[in-house]
Scaffold this motif. Structure first.
Motif, PDB file in Angstrom:
ATOM      1  N   THR A  16       8.279   8.336   6.743  1.00  0.00           N
ATOM      2  CA  THR A  16       8.011   6.900   6.588  1.00  0.00           C
ATOM      3  C   THR A  16       8.463   6.403   5.225  1.00  0.00           C
ATOM      4  OG1 THR A  16       6.113   7.041   8.090  1.00  0.00           O
ATOM      5  CG2 THR A  16       6.201   5.143   6.608  1.00  0.00           C
ATOM      6  N   ALA A  17       8.253   7.219   4.189  1.00  0.00           N
ATOM      7  CA  ALA A  17       8.634   6.808   2.840  1.00  0.00           C
ATOM      8  C   ALA A  17      10.149   6.703   2.691  1.00  0.00           C
ATOM      9  CB  ALA A  17       8.086   7.805   1.819  1.00  0.00           C
ATOM     10  N   TRP A  18      10.907   7.543   3.413  1.00  0.00           N
ATOM     11  CA  TRP A  18      12.361   7.556   3.262  1.00  0.00           C
ATOM     12  C   TRP A  18      13.095   6.744   4.331  1.00  0.00           C
ATOM     13  CZ3 TRP A  18      15.020   9.121  -0.856  1.00  0.00           C
ATOM     14  CH2 TRP A  18      14.354   9.907  -1.793  1.00  0.00           C
ATOM     15  N   ARG A  19      12.380   6.233   5.289  1.00  0.00           N
ATOM     16  CA  ARG A  19      13.045   5.489   6.362  1.00  0.00           C
ATOM     17  C   ARG A  19      13.788   4.242   5.847  1.00  0.00           C
ATOM     18  NH1 ARG A  19      12.437   6.360  11.523  1.00  0.00           N
ATOM     19  NH2 ARG A  19      10.406   7.383  11.269  1.00  0.00           N
ATOM     20  N   PRO A  20      13.192   3.451   4.933  1.00  0.00           N
ATOM     21  CA  PRO A  20      13.955   2.295   4.429  1.00  0.00           C
ATOM     22  C   PRO A  20      15.281   2.693   3.783  1.00  0.00           C
ATOM     23  CG  PRO A  20      11.639   2.071   3.864  1.00  0.00           C
ATOM     24  CD  PRO A  20      11.819   3.448   4.388  1.00  0.00           C
ATOM     25  N   ALA A  58       4.378  20.264  -1.547  1.00  0.00           N
ATOM     26  CA  ALA A  58       5.119  20.368  -0.283  1.00  0.00           C
ATOM     27  C   ALA A  58       5.829  19.050   0.022  1.00  0.00           C
ATOM     28  CB  ALA A  58       4.177  20.744   0.848  1.00  0.00           C
ATOM     29  N   GLY A  59       5.167  17.940  -0.253  1.00  0.00           N
ATOM     30  CA  GLY A  59       5.800  16.649  -0.057  1.00  0.00           C
ATOM     31  C   GLY A  59       6.978  16.448  -0.987  1.00  0.00           C
ATOM     32  N   SER A  60       6.882  16.984  -2.209  1.00  0.00           N
ATOM     33  CA  SER A  60       7.993  16.887  -3.153  1.00  0.00           C
ATOM     34  C   SER A  60       9.221  17.632  -2.641  1.00  0.00           C
ATOM     35  CB  SER A  60       7.562  17.450  -4.508  1.00  0.00           C
ATOM     36  OG  SER A  60       8.634  17.475  -5.419  1.00  0.00           O
ATOM     37  N   ILE A  61       9.004  18.781  -2.007  1.00  0.00           N
ATOM     38  CA  ILE A  61      10.128  19.526  -1.425  1.00  0.00           C
ATOM     39  C   ILE A  61      10.805  18.707  -0.327  1.00  0.00           C
ATOM     40  CG2 ILE A  61      10.776  21.603  -0.144  1.00  0.00           C
ATOM     41  CD1 ILE A  61       8.419  23.020  -1.508  1.00  0.00           C
ATOM     42  N   LEU A  62       9.999  18.130   0.544  1.00  0.00           N
ATOM     43  CA  LEU A  62      10.566  17.314   1.617  1.00  0.00           C
ATOM     44  C   LEU A  62      11.288  16.092   1.065  1.00  0.00           C
ATOM     45  CD1 LEU A  62       7.722  17.463   4.306  1.00  0.00           C
ATOM     46  CD2 LEU A  62       9.883  18.720   4.255  1.00  0.00           C
ATOM     47  N   ASP A  63      10.782  15.517  -0.015  1.00  0.00           N
ATOM     48  CA  ASP A  63      11.465  14.384  -0.632  1.00  0.00           C
ATOM     49  C   ASP A  63      12.877  14.767  -1.063  1.00  0.00           C
ATOM     50  OD1 ASP A  63       9.350  12.673  -0.272  1.00  0.00           O
ATOM     51  OD2 ASP A  63       8.514  12.990  -2.273  1.00  0.00           O
ATOM     52  N   THR A  64      12.997  15.925  -1.710  1.00  0.00           N
ATOM     53  CA  THR A  64      14.312  16.381  -2.165  1.00  0.00           C
ATOM     54  C   THR A  64      15.249  16.612  -0.991  1.00  0.00           C
ATOM     55  OG1 THR A  64      13.357  17.426  -4.127  1.00  0.00           O
ATOM     56  CG2 THR A  64      15.525  18.203  -3.416  1.00  0.00           C
ATOM     57  N   VAL A  65      14.732  17.255   0.052  1.00  0.00           N
ATOM     58  CA  VAL A  65      15.576  17.571   1.217  1.00  0.00           C
ATOM     59  C   VAL A  65      16.001  16.295   1.938  1.00  0.00           C
ATOM     60  CG1 VAL A  65      15.628  18.779   3.425  1.00  0.00           C
ATOM     61  CG2 VAL A  65      14.509  19.844   1.451  1.00  0.00           C
ATOM     62  N   LEU A  66      15.082  15.359   2.139  1.00  0.00           N
ATOM     63  CA  LEU A  66      15.417  14.110   2.824  1.00  0.00           C
ATOM     64  C   LEU A  66      16.378  13.266   1.987  1.00  0.00           C
ATOM     65  CD1 LEU A  66      11.910  13.194   4.281  1.00  0.00           C
ATOM     66  CD2 LEU A  66      13.955  13.796   5.591  1.00  0.00           C
ATOM     67  N   GLU A  92       0.834  -1.214   0.000  1.00  0.00           N
ATOM     68  CA  GLU A  92       0.000   0.000   0.000  1.00  0.00           C
ATOM     69  C   GLU A  92       0.862   1.255   0.000  1.00  0.00           C
ATOM     70  OE1 GLU A  92      -3.227   0.472  -0.362  1.00  0.00           O
ATOM     71  OE2 GLU A  92      -3.425  -1.681  -0.721  1.00  0.00           O
ATOM     72  N   LEU A  93       1.971   1.222   0.731  1.00  0.00           N
ATOM     73  CA  LEU A  93       2.888   2.365   0.718  1.00  0.00           C
ATOM     74  C   LEU A  93       3.483   2.575  -0.666  1.00  0.00           C
ATOM     75  CD1 LEU A  93       4.779   1.884   4.113  1.00  0.00           C
ATOM     76  CD2 LEU A  93       3.051   3.605   3.561  1.00  0.00           C
ATOM     77  N   ILE A  94       3.804   1.474  -1.335  1.00  0.00           N
ATOM     78  CA  ILE A  94       4.335   1.592  -2.698  1.00  0.00           C
ATOM     79  C   ILE A  94       3.284   2.208  -3.622  1.00  0.00           C
ATOM     80  CG2 ILE A  94       5.151   0.275  -4.691  1.00  0.00           C
ATOM     81  CD1 ILE A  94       6.359  -1.727  -2.736  1.00  0.00           C
ATOM     82  N   ARG A  95       2.035   1.791  -3.474  1.00  0.00           N
ATOM     83  CA  ARG A  95       0.962   2.343  -4.303  1.00  0.00           C
ATOM     84  C   ARG A  95       0.788   3.836  -4.047  1.00  0.00           C
ATOM     85  NH1 ARG A  95      -3.972   1.154  -3.337  1.00  0.00           N
ATOM     86  NH2 ARG A  95      -4.634   1.908  -5.370  1.00  0.00           N
ATOM     87  N   GLU A  96       0.886   4.244  -2.795  1.00  0.00           N
ATOM     88  CA  GLU A  96       0.744   5.665  -2.480  1.00  0.00           C
ATOM     89  C   GLU A  96       1.850   6.491  -3.150  1.00  0.00           C
ATOM     90  OE1 GLU A  96       0.630   6.151   1.708  1.00  0.00           O
ATOM     91  OE2 GLU A  96      -1.252   5.040   1.979  1.00  0.00           O
TER      92      GLU A  96
END
Length: 341
Positions: A204-208, A234-242, A160-164
């Motif tokens: 959660t998405a970047w923890r693995p 906003a989530g895209s910005i956090l993705d880049t930073v993480l 489900e996380l992958i689908r999201e």
């Protein structure tokens, strides 16, 4: 003065000058007979002839200046039109005016044509790439949904996380399509977003990815807040930073994601233990393709933070950077709070 010069034609000026010359010739003929009064008139008309020549020279110079000024004004309007994002304008050079200005207008039109072709190719590429990627992603998402129905427990949650994440990518590709067709600012869909939930989802998405390098990814939420923002962007910005924080942090390090209040904004901070930057390098952080000397060997293009900063501006937020002691980088995303919050 300008209206007077425009109203006087060159033919009228030359006609007046020709009349003065004829009068002077007639007076010369009469003067040969010894008329003293006419001698005085001859001198007066001679002075008028000189003044007329000066007037003609001044009128011609003023006429050329006004025409030169009008041509430059047309060129300036076209340049400002391009600066405002309208690429349809051009300057139509006339056969008159200084040769330098005509050449400048021709060069401007050539540049405008090249820029239009380049923008059309770029827009076409974005449309093609977004369209070709979105279809297989949609199919893959449906297959993942069918797969999750046959799974239970932890495995089903992971699917489900992958689908999201795939659905988020489909949304971002849709935004690219809208942007390429609109030829304007990045389209946004602001709405109420739980800041704690937003941070929690991205962590959660970047923890693995962090766990693969034995990096501890911790979250500290000092407040609970609802912000009005485009959640996907906003989530895209956090993705880049993480992504950057994990990439540049040492193995076994720690990354802290902190949510705090800095009225009138809600601030999300990502602090890493990477090499950091020298004070003089902060001015260039976020420039396209720029990378610090300490990160030259790491994979990447140097575009991530530049794009993230542009997205932050589009959603009304601000992305800033600060040093972490003894070493590391703090990336701060400040999102304005609603007035009634």
């Amino acid at each position: 003065m300008k209206r007077l010069l425009k109203s006087i034609t060159c033919a009228e000026v030359f006609s007046a000058l020709l009349l003065l010359v004829l009068l002077s010739v007639v007076l010369d003929s009469v003067m040969s007979k010894g008329e003293p009064v006419l001698a005085t008139c001859r001198h007066v008309l001679g002075d008028l002839l000189v003044d007329g020549c000066v007037l003609i020279a001044v009128a011609l110079l003023a006429f050329r200046y006004l025409r030169f000024q009008r041509q430059l004004a047309r060129l300036e309007r076209a340049a400002r039109q391009f600066a405002d994002g309208d690429l349809t304008g051009e300057v139509l050079p006339s056969g008159q005016g200084p040769a330098e200005v005509r050449r400048l207008m021709t060069a401007f039109n050539d540049m405008a044509d090249s820029l239009r072709v380049l923008m059309e190719k770029q827009s076409a590429f974005v449309v093609d790439a977004s369209h070709q990627l979105r279809n297989p992603l949609t199919v893959l998402s449906l297959r993942m949904e069918m797969l999750s129905m046959s799974l239970e427990g932890t495995r089903r949650e992971e699917v489900e996380l992958i689908r999201e994440e795939m659905n988020r990518l489909v949304v971002m590709l849709g935004r690219l399509l809208e942007l390429s067709s609109a030829r304007g600012p990045l389209p946004t869909l602001p709405g109420p977003v739980d800041a704690v939930g937003l941070v929690g989802d991205r962590v959660t998405a970047w923890r693995p990815q962090a766990e693969r390098r034995s990096i501890q990814l911790a979250v500290t939420a000092e407040i609970t807040a609802v912000v009005r923002v485009d959640a996907a962007l906003a989530g895209s910005i956090l993705d880049t930073v993480l992504d950057n924080a994990i990439k540049f942090s040492p193995e076994g390090g720690r990354i802290t994601v902190r949510l705090r209040d800095d009225w009138p904004a809600t601030v999300i901070e990502v602090l890493d233990e990477g090499p950091g930057l020298e004070p003089a390098e902060f001015a260039r952080l976020g420039d396209r393709f720029w990378r610090g000397p300490a990160t030259q060997d790491a994979p990447g293009t140097g575009l991530g933070l530049s794009i993230a900063r542009e997205i932050a501006t589009a959603i009304g937020a601000q992305l800033t950077f600060a040093a972490v002691r003894p070493h590391g980088l703090c990336v701060r995303l400040s999102i304005p709070r609603p007035q009634d919050a």
